[in-house]
Design a protein around this motif. Structure first.
Motif, PDB file in Angstrom:
ATOM      1  N   TYR A  42       0.841  -1.207   0.000  1.00 29.24           N
ATOM      2  CA  TYR A  42       0.000   0.000   0.000  1.00 29.24           C
ATOM      3  C   TYR A  42       0.877   1.258   0.000  1.00 29.24           C
ATOM      4  N   ALA A  43       1.918   1.227   0.839  1.00 26.92           N
ATOM      5  CA  ALA A  43       2.817   2.379   0.888  1.00 26.92           C
ATOM      6  C   ALA A  43       3.527   2.575  -0.457  1.00 26.92           C
ATOM      7  N   LYS A  44       3.927   1.486  -1.073  1.00 21.84           N
ATOM      8  CA  LYS A  44       4.598   1.582  -2.374  1.00 21.84           C
ATOM      9  C   LYS A  44       3.660   2.154  -3.424  1.00 21.84           C
ATOM     10  N   GLN A  45       2.409   1.705  -3.413  1.00 19.58           N
ATOM     11  CA  GLN A  45       1.434   2.225  -4.373  1.00 19.58           C
ATOM     12  C   GLN A  45       1.150   3.700  -4.123  1.00 19.58           C
ATOM     13  N   LEU A  46       1.077   4.094  -2.839  1.00 15.75           N
ATOM     14  CA  LEU A  46       0.852   5.509  -2.537  1.00 15.75           C
ATOM     15  C   LEU A  46       2.032   6.356  -3.019  1.00 15.75           C
ATOM     16  N   ARG A  47       3.244   5.872  -2.781  1.00 14.24           N
ATOM     17  CA  ARG A  47       4.422   6.627  -3.234  1.00 14.24           C
ATOM     18  C   ARG A  47       4.453   6.727  -4.770  1.00 14.24           C
ATOM     19  N   ASN A  48       4.143   5.628  -5.440  1.00 15.58           N
ATOM     20  CA  ASN A  48       4.113   5.663  -6.904  1.00 15.58           C
ATOM     21  C   ASN A  48       3.037   6.616  -7.404  1.00 15.58           C
ATOM     22  N   LEU A  49       1.890   6.617  -6.722  1.00 19.42           N
ATOM     23  CA  LEU A  49       0.811   7.530  -7.101  1.00 19.42           C
ATOM     24  C   LEU A  49       1.243   8.975  -6.918  1.00 19.42           C
ATOM     25  N   SER A  50       1.889   9.245  -5.777  1.00 20.66           N
ATOM     26  CA  SER A  50       2.358  10.607  -5.522  1.00 20.66           C
ATOM     27  C   SER A  50       3.420  11.014  -6.544  1.00 20.66           C
ATOM     28  N   LYS A  51       4.323  10.095  -6.862  1.00 14.17           N
ATOM     29  CA  LYS A  51       5.380  10.389  -7.830  1.00 14.17           C
ATOM     30  C   LYS A  51       4.816  10.582  -9.232  1.00 14.17           C
ATOM     31  N   THR A  68      -2.080  28.758  -6.548  1.00 11.39           N
ATOM     32  CA  THR A  68      -2.281  28.247  -5.187  1.00 11.39           C
ATOM     33  C   THR A  68      -2.995  26.900  -5.193  1.00 11.39           C
ATOM     34  N   SER A  69      -3.929  26.708  -6.119  1.00 12.58           N
ATOM     35  CA  SER A  69      -4.618  25.419  -6.174  1.00 12.58           C
ATOM     36  C   SER A  69      -3.647  24.301  -6.551  1.00 12.58           C
ATOM     37  N   CYS A  70      -2.740  24.588  -7.475  1.00 10.24           N
ATOM     38  CA  CYS A  70      -1.746  23.578  -7.858  1.00 10.24           C
ATOM     39  C   CYS A  70      -0.735  23.345  -6.738  1.00 10.24           C
ATOM     40  N   LYS A  71      -0.369  24.432  -6.031  1.00  8.83           N
ATOM     41  CA  LYS A  71       0.526  24.265  -4.879  1.00  8.83           C
ATOM     42  C   LYS A  71      -0.137  23.412  -3.807  1.00  8.83           C
ATOM     43  N   ALA A  72      -1.440  23.626  -3.609  1.00  8.25           N
ATOM     44  CA  ALA A  72      -2.162  22.796  -2.638  1.00  8.25           C
ATOM     45  C   ALA A  72      -2.155  21.337  -3.073  1.00  8.25           C
ATOM     46  N   PHE A  73      -2.274  21.109  -4.370  1.00 10.29           N
ATOM     47  CA  PHE A  73      -2.225  19.741  -4.882  1.00 10.29           C
ATOM     48  C   PHE A  73      -0.850  19.126  -4.647  1.00 10.29           C
ATOM     49  N   ILE A  74       0.207  19.916  -4.876  1.00  7.72           N
ATOM     50  CA  ILE A  74       1.570  19.431  -4.600  1.00  7.72           C
ATOM     51  C   ILE A  74       1.725  19.103  -3.118  1.00  7.72           C
ATOM     52  N   SER A  75       1.198  19.969  -2.254  1.00  3.90           N
ATOM     53  CA  SER A  75       1.251  19.699  -0.814  1.00  3.90           C
ATOM     54  C   SER A  75       0.511  18.412  -0.475  1.00  3.90           C
ATOM     55  N   THR A  76      -0.621  18.201  -1.141  1.00  2.00           N
ATOM     56  CA  THR A  76      -1.369  16.958  -0.917  1.00  2.00           C
ATOM     57  C   THR A  76      -0.539  15.750  -1.328  1.00  2.00           C
ATOM     58  N   LEU A  77       0.140  15.852  -2.468  1.00  2.00           N
ATOM     59  CA  LEU A  77       0.991  14.740  -2.909  1.00  2.00           C
ATOM     60  C   LEU A  77       2.128  14.490  -1.927  1.00  2.00           C
ATOM     61  N   GLU A  79       2.108  15.241   1.301  1.00  2.00           N
ATOM     62  CA  GLU A  79       1.528  14.669   2.517  1.00  2.00           C
ATOM     63  C   GLU A  79       1.183  13.195   2.304  1.00  2.00           C
ATOM     64  N   MET A  80       0.720  12.863   1.117  1.00  2.00           N
ATOM     65  CA  MET A  80       0.435  11.461   0.828  1.00  2.00           C
ATOM     66  C   MET A  80       1.718  10.637   0.827  1.00  2.00           C
ATOM     67  N   ASN A  81       2.811  11.248   0.439  1.00  2.00           N
ATOM     68  CA  ASN A  81       4.102  10.564   0.504  1.00  2.00           C
ATOM     69  C   ASN A  81       4.470  10.279   1.960  1.00  2.00           C
ATOM     70  N   ASP A  82       4.264  11.290   2.828  1.00  2.00           N
ATOM     71  CA  ASP A  82       4.497  11.073   4.265  1.00  2.00           C
ATOM     72  C   ASP A  82       3.504  10.061   4.831  1.00  2.00           C
ATOM     73  N   TYR A  83       2.282  10.112   4.348  1.00  2.00           N
ATOM     74  CA  TYR A  83       1.257   9.163   4.764  1.00  2.00           C
ATOM     75  C   TYR A  83       1.703   7.734   4.431  1.00  2.00           C
ATOM     76  N   ALA A  84       2.262   7.562   3.241  1.00  2.00           N
ATOM     77  CA  ALA A  84       2.781   6.255   2.851  1.00  2.00           C
ATOM     78  C   ALA A  84       3.933   5.836   3.757  1.00  2.00           C
ATOM     79  N   GLY A  85       4.750   6.811   4.163  1.00  2.00           N
ATOM     80  CA  GLY A  85       5.856   6.512   5.066  1.00  2.00           C
ATOM     81  C   GLY A  85       5.381   5.948   6.394  1.00  2.00           C
ATOM     82  N   GLN A  86       4.243   6.426   6.886  1.00  2.00           N
ATOM     83  CA  GLN A  86       3.704   5.910   8.143  1.00  2.00           C
ATOM     84  C   GLN A  86       3.247   4.462   8.002  1.00  2.00           C
TER      85      GLN A  86
END
Length: 621
Positions: A42-51, A68-77, A79-86
């Motif tokens: 799951y973490a690998k898939q999340l990281r691949n999705l973020s990448k 700003t909307s695109c920056k927010a999207f980058i921040s979401t990606l 955070e999802m990378n950190d989420y995958a790390g957990q």
């Protein structure tokens, strides 16, 4: 409650139960191991999705992420990378704290269980051996007793028989006594063996077996406690990452709250603002007058009104977005007859065919004539330099000074280039300082290196810095020029107030036209005489390289038409020609006879056969 007292006779069942407990533990280990594999996947898939959705470096997509909307999207990606790390942390902790520990514990448990049941079997074998000894002693005692009875009966029989000698009787008596003695010995041995067996049996069922079963019970209870602790650890591992996952989700929510639609709208303005002024009003041109227009202030032949007419022409050009239309279309607009086509003749006789709705003397001056007259005036050629810039922008050309861009975008590009060059200068300066320090070290400590070996590098870096500074000065000069030319909002009001219309003197008109381009924003200094000499040829070259329009069909001339006006072409009845531009709603069709002869004819004079496969062709005939 003890297995030793309650389950003293359930050795085999206890053996099966403890084996089942180990199987349950191994099953739980397998469950946790599969859970860790799921977390890793799951973490690998999340990281691949973020990448996958991260903007690529040095691409146009990366430039779009300034909103700003695109920056927010980058921040979401992110955070999802950190989420995958957990989730990777969950997998690592479960592997180290549960899977590894329980696997080692299972091995120890199997050894302990094996030892306990080995002791139990040994105790059972010992009591069985004692029982066999008791049975053997008992059978021997029984046999000796029977032998003693038979010997006694035989002695009594011999003693009662008068025919038997005294010696035989004495022998029988001794034999009977021997048998009785053996029976007594067997009895004593049996009694001793029985007492020993009873003691061993008591020890077996009240001491050894309870002790062994108690150890097995403790082992089993310890296994149960251990699996409970592992389940608790399983939950704690998940609970430990919940705060960090919560922070990741808070980061996504914060990024969403940071979206500013007003700021994004302003960025769109900064990205696409051209710096052009909106076009002015288009003057009304009266086509209802049957007679040739008299000389007036708006006539192109009046030198007094040249300025006003040319300004109007520039304004109309700007309204049509000259810098951003294709050259073929531009030439088509310039050469197309700006007058209604003649109606088809009542008969096919050539004498009945009119050459046009009006006589040539009554014709209104075509736009192409104005265009030629416009081209012959030297100061007006700046307009076509602006046109060339617009066409270059459309075709993707890019001169060094970004002159093909609109003013505002040019200013931004120049400022960006200046910033990049300053960074390069700073980098080269840091490198020069580092080399200078290294040279000082070599001078103080010659054994570390030759100071003279760095002179060539210092000279090279110094030359690079000088080149970069010259480049900065060049781009800063262009930037200053552009910033000085950018119009302010008051300019539009002055244009609309008729400031340029008041300039009736030809010299003033030429100067104004020289500094004002059709797009309303580019200005050129009159002192640039060398550019003036090249402008006409630049414009001609721009169109000389243009490929001819492709044919989109054929047409047959229904009537004879003598094209005497500019932009038209003469045709004869029954002639077959090529169609290169269909009727745009103005009543004219553009045709070609050969590579050097093409022009417009009235659509009603020809029968058009369009090629269905031709680009932009319609399906009518």
């Amino acid at each position: 409650m003890s297995w030793g007292t309650e389950l003293w006779d359930q050795f085999d069942n206890l053996e099966k139960h403890t084996q089942w407990g180990i199987d349950i533990l191994e099953k739980y280990i397998k469950f946790v191991k599969e859970r860790t594999e799921i977390e890793i996947s799951y973490a690998k898939q999340l990281r691949n999705l973020s990448k996958k959705y991260q903007p690529k470096k040095n691409s146009k997509e990366e430039e779009e992420y300034k909103y700003t909307s695109c920056k927010a999207f980058i921040s979401t990606l992110n955070e999802m990378n950190d989420y995958a790390g957990q989730h990777e942390v969950i997998s690592e902790n479960m592997t180290s704290h549960i899977t590894v520990e329980l696997t080692r514990y299972v091995q120890e448990l199997k050894q302990e269980r094996k030892s306990h049941f080995h002791d139990g079997r040994k105790a059972q074998q010992h009591i069985e051996t004692c029982w066999k000894q008791l049975e053997s002693s008992k059978r021997r005692f029984e046999r000796d007793c029977k032998e003693a009875d038979r010997a006694q009966q035989y002695f009594e029989k011999m003693d009662a028989d008068i025919n038997v000698t005294k010696a035989d009787v004495e022998k029988a008596r001794q034999q009977a006594q021997l048998r009785h003695q053996m029976a007594e010995d067997s009895k004593a041995d049996y009694s001793s063996t029985l007492q020993k067996f009873n003691h061993e049996q008591h020890e077996h069922y009240y001491t050894h077996i309870p002790s062994i079963f108690q150890k097995i019970q403790e082992m089993e209870e310890k296994r149960i406690v251990r699996i409970g602790e592992s389940m608790k650890t399983y939950a704690e591992v998940d609970r430990q990452v919940i705060p960090i996952i919560g922070k990741c989700l808070d980061g996504i929510a914060k990024a969403a709250e940071s979206i500013d639609q007003k700021n994004d709208s302003q960025l769109v303005i900064e990205a696409y603002k051209s710096g052009f002024e909106p076009p002015g009003d288009i003057e009304f041109e009266d086509y209802t007058q049957p007679m040739k227009r008299t000389i007036s202030e708006t006539s192109l032949s009046n030198s007094k009104g040249d300025s006003k007419t040319e300004l109007k022409f520039a304004s109309k050009s700007k309204g049509k977005l000259w810098p951003f239309i294709k050259k073929n279309k531009l030439m088509s607009l310039l050469t197309s007859p700006h007058q209604p086509p003649p109606p088809p003749p009542a008969s096919a006789s050539p004498s009945a065919v009119p050459n046009g709705p009006q006589s040539p003397k009554q014709q209104k001056e075509p736009l192409s004539h104005r265009f030629n007259e416009f081209m012959t005036s030297k100061p007006k050629i700046h307009c076509f330099r602006s046109l060339k810039r617009g066409l270059s922008l459309k075709l993707g050309a890019g001169p060094e000074d970004f002159s093909h861009l609109p003013p505002e975008q040019r200013r931004k590009k120049l400022q960006q280039k200046v910033d990049e060059l300053n960074k390069e200068i700073q980098k080269e300066t840091d490198q020069r300082d580092a080399i200078t320090k290294m040279k000082d070290v070599y001078i103080k400590n010659p054994q570390m290196g030759d100071p003279g070996s760095l002179d060539h590098k210092l000279i090279e870096v110094g030359q690079n810095i000088e080149k970069l500074r010259l480049e900065v000065q060049k781009f800063e000069a262009w930037l200053t020029e552009v910033e000085g030319r950018l119009p302010v909002r008051g300019d539009q009001a002055r244009r609309q107030s008729g400031m340029y219309e008041a300039q009736t003197t030809p010299s003033v008109n030429n100067c104004a036209q020289d500094r004002e381009s059709p797009d309303g924003s580019y200005t050129e200094e009159q002192s640039q005489e060398n550019e003036l000499k090249m402008m006409a040829t630049d414009f001609d070259d721009e169109f000389d390289d243009e490929e001819p329009l492709p044919t989109i069909g054929t047409c047959k001339a229904l009537y004879t038409f003598e094209g005497q006006n500019e932009g038209t072409i003469s045709i004869a009845e029954g002639e077959i020609l090529y169609v290169i531009e269909e009727d745009k709603g103005d009543g004219w069709t553009r045709i070609r006879r050969n590579e050097d002869e093409e022009g417009y004819v009235p659509t009603s004079y020809v029968e058009v056969y369009l090629d269905k496969n031709a680009k932009g062709a319609m399906t009518y005939i």
